[in-house]
Design a protein around this motif. Structure first.
Motif, PDB file in Angstrom:
ATOM      1  N   SER A 126     -20.085  41.023  28.593  1.00 21.32           N
ATOM      2  CA  SER A 126     -19.453  41.549  27.376  1.00 21.32           C
ATOM      3  C   SER A 126     -19.496  40.560  26.220  1.00 21.32           C
ATOM      4  O   SER A 126     -19.191  40.908  25.089  1.00 21.32           O
ATOM      5  CB  SER A 126     -17.992  41.915  27.661  1.00 21.32           C
ATOM      6  OG  SER A 126     -17.263  40.757  28.040  1.00 21.32           O
ATOM      7  N   GLY A 127     -19.816  39.298  26.514  1.00 22.53           N
ATOM      8  CA  GLY A 127     -19.786  38.290  25.455  1.00 22.53           C
ATOM      9  C   GLY A 127     -18.419  37.673  25.254  1.00 22.53           C
ATOM     10  O   GLY A 127     -18.186  36.966  24.279  1.00 22.53           O
ATOM     11  N   LEU A 128     -17.489  37.914  26.193  1.00 27.14           N
ATOM     12  CA  LEU A 128     -16.150  37.307  26.110  1.00 27.14           C
ATOM     13  C   LEU A 128     -16.060  36.083  27.009  1.00 27.14           C
ATOM     14  O   LEU A 128     -14.987  35.591  27.312  1.00 27.14           O
ATOM     15  CB  LEU A 128     -15.073  38.330  26.489  1.00 27.14           C
ATOM     16  CG  LEU A 128     -15.029  39.582  25.602  1.00 27.14           C
ATOM     17  CD1 LEU A 128     -13.924  40.523  26.066  1.00 27.14           C
ATOM     18  CD2 LEU A 128     -14.843  39.221  24.131  1.00 27.14           C
ATOM     19  N   SER A 129     -17.206  35.610  27.436  1.00 31.44           N
ATOM     20  CA  SER A 129     -17.336  34.323  28.090  1.00 31.44           C
ATOM     21  C   SER A 129     -16.787  34.273  29.504  1.00 31.44           C
ATOM     22  O   SER A 129     -16.013  33.398  29.863  1.00 31.44           O
ATOM     23  CB  SER A 129     -16.688  33.240  27.242  1.00 31.44           C
ATOM     24  OG  SER A 129     -17.490  32.103  27.297  1.00 31.44           O
ATOM     25  N   SER A 130     -17.250  35.197  30.323  1.00 31.49           N
ATOM     26  CA  SER A 130     -16.878  35.162  31.737  1.00 31.49           C
ATOM     27  C   SER A 130     -17.447  33.921  32.416  1.00 31.49           C
ATOM     28  O   SER A 130     -16.813  33.349  33.303  1.00 31.49           O
ATOM     29  CB  SER A 130     -17.356  36.426  32.448  1.00 31.49           C
ATOM     30  OG  SER A 130     -18.738  36.627  32.268  1.00 31.49           O
ATOM     31  N   SER A 131     -18.639  33.460  31.974  1.00 28.55           N
ATOM     32  CA  SER A 131     -19.244  32.292  32.626  1.00 28.55           C
ATOM     33  C   SER A 131     -18.428  31.033  32.353  1.00 28.55           C
ATOM     34  O   SER A 131     -18.154  30.243  33.272  1.00 28.55           O
ATOM     35  CB  SER A 131     -20.696  32.102  32.180  1.00 28.55           C
ATOM     36  OG  SER A 131     -20.787  32.000  30.777  1.00 28.55           O
ATOM     37  N   ALA A 132     -18.007  30.824  31.106  1.00 24.08           N
ATOM     38  CA  ALA A 132     -17.201  29.635  30.789  1.00 24.08           C
ATOM     39  C   ALA A 132     -15.854  29.690  31.503  1.00 24.08           C
ATOM     40  O   ALA A 132     -15.350  28.674  31.989  1.00 24.08           O
ATOM     41  CB  ALA A 132     -16.996  29.521  29.280  1.00 24.08           C
ATOM     42  N   GLY A 341     -24.386  37.217  21.449  1.00 18.55           N
ATOM     43  CA  GLY A 341     -25.151  38.257  20.786  1.00 18.55           C
ATOM     44  C   GLY A 341     -26.046  39.037  21.724  1.00 18.55           C
ATOM     45  O   GLY A 341     -25.907  38.972  22.945  1.00 18.55           O
ATOM     46  N   PHE A 342     -26.965  39.819  21.123  1.00 15.83           N
ATOM     47  CA  PHE A 342     -27.915  40.652  21.861  1.00 15.83           C
ATOM     48  C   PHE A 342     -27.186  41.678  22.731  1.00 15.83           C
ATOM     49  O   PHE A 342     -27.618  42.003  23.832  1.00 15.83           O
ATOM     50  CB  PHE A 342     -28.859  39.789  22.713  1.00 15.83           C
ATOM     51  CG  PHE A 342     -29.430  38.612  21.979  1.00 15.83           C
ATOM     52  CD1 PHE A 342     -30.419  38.808  21.027  1.00 15.83           C
ATOM     53  CD2 PHE A 342     -28.969  37.329  22.206  1.00 15.83           C
ATOM     54  CE1 PHE A 342     -30.957  37.721  20.334  1.00 15.83           C
ATOM     55  CE2 PHE A 342     -29.500  36.242  21.517  1.00 15.83           C
ATOM     56  CZ  PHE A 342     -30.484  36.443  20.570  1.00 15.83           C
ATOM     57  N   GLY A 343     -26.066  42.179  22.239  1.00 13.22           N
ATOM     58  CA  GLY A 343     -25.207  43.078  23.009  1.00 13.22           C
ATOM     59  C   GLY A 343     -23.793  42.538  23.006  1.00 13.22           C
ATOM     60  O   GLY A 343     -23.409  41.765  22.130  1.00 13.22           O
ATOM     61  N   GLY A 344     -23.014  42.944  23.992  1.00 17.08           N
ATOM     62  CA  GLY A 344     -21.658  42.422  24.106  1.00 17.08           C
ATOM     63  C   GLY A 344     -20.668  43.161  23.230  1.00 17.08           C
ATOM     64  O   GLY A 344     -20.710  44.388  23.135  1.00 17.08           O
ATOM     65  N   CYS A 345     -19.791  42.421  22.576  1.00 15.97           N
ATOM     66  CA  CYS A 345     -18.625  43.000  21.919  1.00 15.97           C
ATOM     67  C   CYS A 345     -18.588  42.740  20.422  1.00 15.97           C
ATOM     68  O   CYS A 345     -19.225  41.810  19.918  1.00 15.97           O
ATOM     69  CB  CYS A 345     -17.342  42.419  22.523  1.00 15.97           C
ATOM     70  SG  CYS A 345     -17.024  42.951  24.209  1.00 15.97           S
ATOM     71  N   THR A 346     -17.785  43.563  19.746  1.00 18.20           N
ATOM     72  CA  THR A 346     -17.366  43.253  18.380  1.00 18.20           C
ATOM     73  C   THR A 346     -15.908  42.842  18.413  1.00 18.20           C
ATOM     74  O   THR A 346     -15.157  43.186  19.332  1.00 18.20           O
ATOM     75  CB  THR A 346     -17.530  44.467  17.439  1.00 18.20           C
ATOM     76  OG1 THR A 346     -16.614  45.503  17.841  1.00 18.20           O
ATOM     77  CG2 THR A 346     -18.944  44.991  17.468  1.00 18.20           C
TER      78      THR A 346
END
Length: 389
Positions: A126-132, A341-346
């Motif tokens: 989603s771009g909310l940084s699950s990896s971090a 970017g390249f997808g994910g969230c606003t």
């Protein structure tokens, strides 16, 4: 309660004996300052109350056993403290394994293996940084279980190092820093060049932060993320032939315009422009927030999206639909893409009375134009990592 579910799963898989501990680390959303972190600029993220939960217990051998409740089809994945080689299939265990590898590389030896159960309530990709979040919860767990003398800021830096060097994604420091250093009801105004930072209270009278998931998953490692870093580095290198600067974040908008012709490649020039202008937007946005000028903050968010769409080219058609539709709605103060970017969230700032309209309008337009149904999260700003009772 999520932590109880994780604990119950751990006991079911690995038994209820011994010292089982449960931890949490948050995801993050970045309000403004995108792709500035590795360009020596400022960012303005906040930690969320969603993130990654981990139950862990030491073993008396060197075996590592991992189980993710998000990927239960994979079952228990086994490794060992003697096998620090990234999984070529990109399995999620590369993230905690990378952190363990980085701890050992700093002389903090893990004298025994671990059993680990994880659950994340950050939407994957989603771009909310699950990896971090996963890296930070691993680092915090290692600190607590083995008694290592590291600060939360150290954990952020170790997480970034592991993602760069074990997972092969050349990310900046923002995501790990926001997760490790989060503070309830505050965003973090961080100078990524010096790591100087301050907490800025987020007071949105009569408005909320709404994150909208495009349902388009991104993968930073396999995306054009590393290309953007290289193009920005080229812009910096060319500018250094005419300017005494260490990073793109050292320049003002005016200084960039005066010297931009030194950047020979047109694409690199666009990347450099975004990095410089976005950094200045972020500085202005935090100033506006301190002055309770939320309207100016929103306009700068909107300008940030245009720059990410046109100059840095990290948006995508689906996300642009969400932003374009959001801008049409009265009561939307600002809206932009957030994350790699390249997808994910606003991320949008929406007046309370407009939230229902916001959700309805975006859902209708997105389903018609994209054929997907977006998900919405009215988010709260939370603290950094912790050991849960």
């Amino acid at each position: 309660m999520i932590q109880q579910n994780v604990l119950d799963k751990f006991k079911e898989l690995f038994g209820a004996d011994g010292d089982i501990r449960v931890y949490f680390a948050p995801g993050r959303v970045n309000l403004i300052g995108e792709h500035t972190d590795y360009n020596g600029g400022h960012v303005f993220p906040c930690a969320l109350t969603i993130g990654t939960y981990m139950a862990a217990r030491k073993r008396d051998d060197r075996k590592l056993r991992f189980y993710s409740m998000n990927f239960d089809n994979l079952g228990v994945v086994e490794s060992s403290l003697d096998e620090f080689t990234p999984d070529p299939d990109g399995l999620w265990i590369n993230y905690p394994m990378g952190v363990m590898w980085a701890f050992e590389g700093r002389g903090m030896k893990l004298e025994s293996g671990l059993d680990i159960v994880l659950f994340g309530n950050i939407p994957n990709g989603s771009g909310l940084s699950s990896s971090a979040s996963l890296e930070v919860v691993t680092g915090y767990m290692l600190k607590d279980i083995y008694g290592f003398d590291v600060t939360n800021q150290d954990i952020a830096l170790i997480g970034q190092y592991s993602e760069n060097n074990y997972n092969g994604c050349n990310c900046g420091i923002m995501d790990q820093f926001a997760s490790a250093m989060g503070k309830k009801d505050n965003a973090i105004f961080l100078d990524c060049n010096t790591l100087d930072f301050e907490y800025a209270p987020i007071v949105l009278d009569g408005a909320k932060i709404v994150v909208t998931n495009s349902m388009v998953k991104h993968s930073l490692v396999t995306s054009a993320y590393n290309d953007r870093r290289n193009e920005s580095a080229q812009a910096l290198k060319d500018l250094q032939t005419v300017c005494d600067i260490k990073t793109l974040g050292d320049l003002t908008d005016e200084e960039f315009e005066a010297h931009k012709d030194a950047i020979k490649d047109e694409v690199a020039r666009k990347r450099g422009k975004h990095a410089v202008y976005e950094n200045q937007r972020t500085i202005k946005a935090v100033k506006a927030l301190k002055e309770n000028d939320i309207e100016t903050f929103g306009k700068l968010m909107n300008a940030s999206h245009v720059s990410l769409r046109d100059d840095y080219e990290t948006s995508c058609p689906e996300v642009d639909v969400l932003v374009d539709e959001a801008w049409k709605i009265p009561g939307v103060i600002g809206s932009r893409i957030t994350g790699g970017g390249f997808g994910g969230c606003t991320v949008s700032i929406v007046k309370d009375e407009a939230i229902d309209q916001f959700k309805a309008n975006l859902t209708k337009a997105y389903e018609e134009k994209v054929g997907k149904t977006p998900e919405f999260y009215v988010v709260s700003i939370g603290d950094g990592p912790s050991r849960l009772a």
